[in-house]
Design an enzyme around this catalytic site. Sequence first.
Site, PDB file in Angstrom:
ATOM      1  N   PRO A 196       0.840  -1.199   0.000  1.00 41.25           N
ATOM      2  CA  PRO A 196       0.000   0.000   0.000  1.00 41.25           C
ATOM      3  C   PRO A 196       0.873   1.246   0.000  1.00 41.25           C
ATOM      4  CG  PRO A 196      -0.053  -1.078   2.149  1.00 41.25           C
ATOM      5  CD  PRO A 196       0.739  -1.959   1.234  1.00 41.25           C
ATOM      6  N   HIS A 197       0.350   2.295  -0.596  1.00 45.07           N
ATOM      7  CA  HIS A 197       1.121   3.535  -0.677  1.00 45.07           C
ATOM      8  C   HIS A 197       0.183   4.725  -0.757  1.00 45.07           C
ATOM      9  CE1 HIS A 197       0.609   1.757  -4.668  1.00 45.07           C
ATOM     10  NE2 HIS A 197       0.462   2.986  -5.110  1.00 45.07           N
TER      11      HIS A 197
END
Length: 166
Positions: A65-66
Site C-alpha cells: 500500500p502507498h
Amino acid sequence: MQIGDLLDRNAIALRVSAANKRQALAVIAEIAARNFGLDAGDVLDALTDREQAGSTGVGHGVAAPHARLEGLTRLRGVFVRLDHAVEFDSVDDQPVDLIFALFAPKESAGVEHLRALARVSRILRQSTLRQQLRQARTADAIHALLVQDPVHVVQDPVQASRPSAA
C-alpha cells in the site's frame, strides 16, 4: 533509492494481529503517525482511498500500500508482518501477511515514489526473502533482510529463471 533510506527500525512491526484489511491498514497508519509525526486518521484515509482505486496486494502474500501525505519531507516506509494472513483482494487471490507501506510527500517525489515502489516490489518478489521475512524473530532481523545488498540476496532459482513482468 535504497530500502534503508526509507525504512527505520522503529517503523517495523511483527506479530501484528488484524482481522481484516482495514485493521491491517489502521495498524500501518498508527505506526506511520507515531514515527513520522502524522495524524493516524489522515494516513488511514489516504491508504483507504488508494485501496479503493485498486488493491495493492501484489501476490505471494505481499501487499505494498502507498499514499502521498501532507507533512512528509521525504519518502518513508513501514513494514508489518501479520500473525495471520488477511484477505487483501490481491492479484493472485491469496491472503496477505507481509505488508510494506510506502509514503511520499504530497507535493513532490513523483518519479522517486514510483522508483521506490518498483524497488520494494522487486525485492519482495524473491521467494527466499519472503520466507526469511516470515521466519525472522526481531525487527532488527527484518530490517537487515530488507536493506541487504540485492547482489547478496539468495535468489530463488525458479524465480530467477523467469522473465520479469515489470
